[in-house]
Scaffold this active site. Structure first.
Site, PDB file in Angstrom:
ATOM      1  N   SER A 283       0.815  -1.210   0.000  1.00 47.19           N
ATOM      2  CA  SER A 283       0.000   0.000   0.000  1.00 47.19           C
ATOM      3  C   SER A 283       0.854   1.268   0.000  1.00 47.19           C
ATOM      4  O   SER A 283       1.556   1.539  -0.968  1.00 47.19           O
ATOM      5  CB  SER A 283      -0.958  -0.041   1.200  1.00 47.19           C
ATOM      6  N   ASP A 294      10.338   5.519  -9.828  1.00 41.52           N
ATOM      7  CA  ASP A 294       9.895   6.042 -11.127  1.00 41.52           C
ATOM      8  C   ASP A 294      10.441   7.432 -11.411  1.00 41.52           C
ATOM      9  O   ASP A 294      10.564   7.832 -12.572  1.00 41.52           O
ATOM     10  CB  ASP A 294       8.365   6.062 -11.195  1.00 41.52           C
ATOM     11  N   LYS A 308      -0.619  -4.224  -3.151  1.00 41.33           N
ATOM     12  CA  LYS A 308      -1.914  -3.740  -2.664  1.00 41.33           C
ATOM     13  C   LYS A 308      -2.116  -2.332  -3.214  1.00 41.33           C
ATOM     14  O   LYS A 308      -1.641  -1.359  -2.646  1.00 41.33           O
ATOM     15  CB  LYS A 308      -1.921  -3.761  -1.132  1.00 41.33           C
TER      16      LYS A 308
END
Length: 527
Positions: A283, A294, A308
């Protein structure tokens, strides 16, 4: 004859009504509830019936849409809201005896003179020690509204006399930062256990303290961090990213997508960063590690995260119960969906995913990791290829190290032997240890688990039904000694002490430290 006739007419009328209402799904549940209340032959717990009906309904949607009762909702929110009211101790129940491991600094127990090593015998006329109680039951006795009294009786040392304490309950903080220390000159380490309301403040304070100690680069440990609040993850990402950097975005079938960008004012805009993750990182942990990866701001090291990536919106009811309904999905800045695949209604298969990963060899070999290579994504700055398919795949994979794991080590762990031995050892030697090792660093460098202590650990295990296996003990002894020393250090000093002792032998930590201290290798992975 009239009563049976009336009952027959009622049943016939009900059947006719049902045949009409059954065409309307939104009224079926209310109709079933009314039928049960009208005709069921036994006792009815309407609240339980409704609760279970809601749970069953949500179970058909996805693995994370859930319903919680008022009590469950309170237990769920408490760790994330950052505090509760109580007496302010860390405790452990060993052999039906409640030991005080530590008092919370500045908390109500510390203020009245409760000490680590004290044994709580009784609280508010309820027996604590000598009675088999679950931790949750003990918490209910010790916790309570701010300003209320907790009257406890304590046994200290070998004295037969019990000491009476009157403790006024107060707000007790729940911390998210388990450890923050200098891993080496120039490199700091912060371990985050959850993403709660106060987590950004705690991390900010830890970074400022470590910067004052000379930190230039940072290892962020998110292993076994199951997540928490989205906003906390966003605020942490902002500490490291340039203004305007995309952190995460959500999309849903019935609500508008949302994009979260860094607003600037990064606390640590430069310096190398390595994020440690494993299969239990989920999460919000995946949001932070995905944003770092990224944006090419740092490296992720460890094993593929849980996956998740469904966003739950809370819908509270007046009675304190709550529905957490999935309304959208998380995507990393490159566009990857964090959520791993699932089949609606098949929660058992979903819960077995981690076992399937183990069985497939994913924890031991990067080539066994199942990624969706049909659609590669590119990181935003350097254009590195990353893949979706569920979870965050680290830039440097680290296999599980089982070289010192044996069934004997596992069985001692399952019986709680390491904790029990460490607590009893500290209880018997606290004054001596404090005199010999007044500082944490002195303890870490100077204290060692002796052969006689290992013999005592083995005997404690034997007494509790764990048969000695000498060959397996020889294999696991370095790990056992490290764990027990860490627990003793934690009980004498603080939580960070445990991690300072056990981390150097952990493969993910060692890899993270090696990479962050090798600028060439670090930059090569970021290309």
């Amino acid at each position: 004859m009239r009563k049976p006739l009336l009952l027959l007419l009622t049943l016939l009328a009900s059947s006719a009504a049902i045949s009409q209402i059954a065409l309307s799904p939104d009224r079926k549940m209310a109709t079933v509830e009314k039928l049960v209340e009208t005709f069921y032959a036994g006792d009815i717990d309407t609240t339980k019936m409704v609760d279970e009906g809601i749970r069953a309904m949500l179970k058909t949607l996805d693995p994370h849409s859930t319903y919680t009762t008022p009590e469950e909702t309170k237990d769920l929110n408490e760790p994330l809201q950052g505090n509760f009211s109580g007496i302010g101790i860390q405790f452990q129940m060993l052999n039906d005896t409640l030991y005080v491991i530590q008092t919370i600094s500045g908390g109500p127990s510390e203020r009245v003179g409760l000490l680590a090593g004290d044994r709580i015998i009784e609280a508010n006329d309820s027996m604590i020690s000598g009675v088999k109680r679950k931790n949750s039951d003990i918490q209910k006795i010790l916790r309570g509204p701010k300003g209320t009294e907790a009257n406890i009786k304590v046994k200290r040392g070998s004295s037969p006399e019990l000491i009476n304490f009157r403790i006024i309950r107060d707000d007790i903080p729940i911390y998210s930062v388990d450890a923050a220390y200098m891993a080496s000159p120039g490199t700091g380490y912060i371990r985050i256990s959850r993403f709660a309301e106060d987590t950004p403040r705690e991390v900010e304070e830890a970074i400022k303290r470590l910067r004052a100690e000379g930190m230039e680069n940072l290892i962020i440990d998110l292993q076994s961090n199951g997540g928490g609040y989205l906003q906390s993850a966003v605020m942490l990402a902002e500490m490291f990213l340039d203004p305007g950097s995309l952190i995460v975005f959500t999309d849903g079938d019935r609500i508008d997508s949302q994009h979260y960008y860094s607003r600037g004012g990064a606390l640590m805009p430069d310096g190398r960063i390595v994020v440690m993750v494993d299969q239990y990182s989920a999460s919000a942990s995946e949001i932070l590690s995905g944003a770092i990866q990224d944006n090419d701001r740092g490296l992720v090291v460890g094993r593929r995260t849980f996956g998740k990536g469904l966003v739950q919106r809370p819908f509270p009811f007046p009675d304190g119960s709550m529905i957490r309904l999935t309304v959208s999905r998380y995507h990393t800045p490159s566009g990857r969906c964090i959520q791993k695949p699932y089949t609606p209604g098949e929660t058992e298969d979903y819960s077995l995913d981690l076992k399937d990963r183990y069985d497939s060899g994913e924890y031991y070999c990067a080539d066994s990791v199942k990624l969706d290579r049909s659609k590669p994504y590119l990181t935003l700055r350097n254009g590195r290829t990353v893949y979706g398919g569920g979870g965050i795949m680290p830039d440097r994979f680290v296999a599980v190290d089982t070289t010192q794991w044996t069934p004997y080590y596992r069985d001692l762990m399952a019986k709680g032997i390491y904790n029990r031995y460490a607590v009893q050892y500290v209880d018997s030697h606290r004054a001596e240890l404090k005199e010999l090792y007044p500082t944490e660093t002195g303890f870490i460098e100077g204290f060692h688990i002796t052969p006689s202590m290992v013999d005592d650990i083995v005997k404690m295990g034997t007494d509790d039904g764990v048969e000695l296996n000498s060959e397996q003990l020889a294999t696991s002894q370095p790990l056992i000694c490290r764990i027990v020393k860490g627990i003793i250090g934690r009980d004498l000093f603080e939580q960070s002490t445990y991690f300072r002792i056990v981390n150097p032998a952990e493969p993910i930590y060692s890899t993270a430290l090696e990479l962050i201290e090798d600028p060439a290798a670090y930059e090569e992975l970021l290309k």
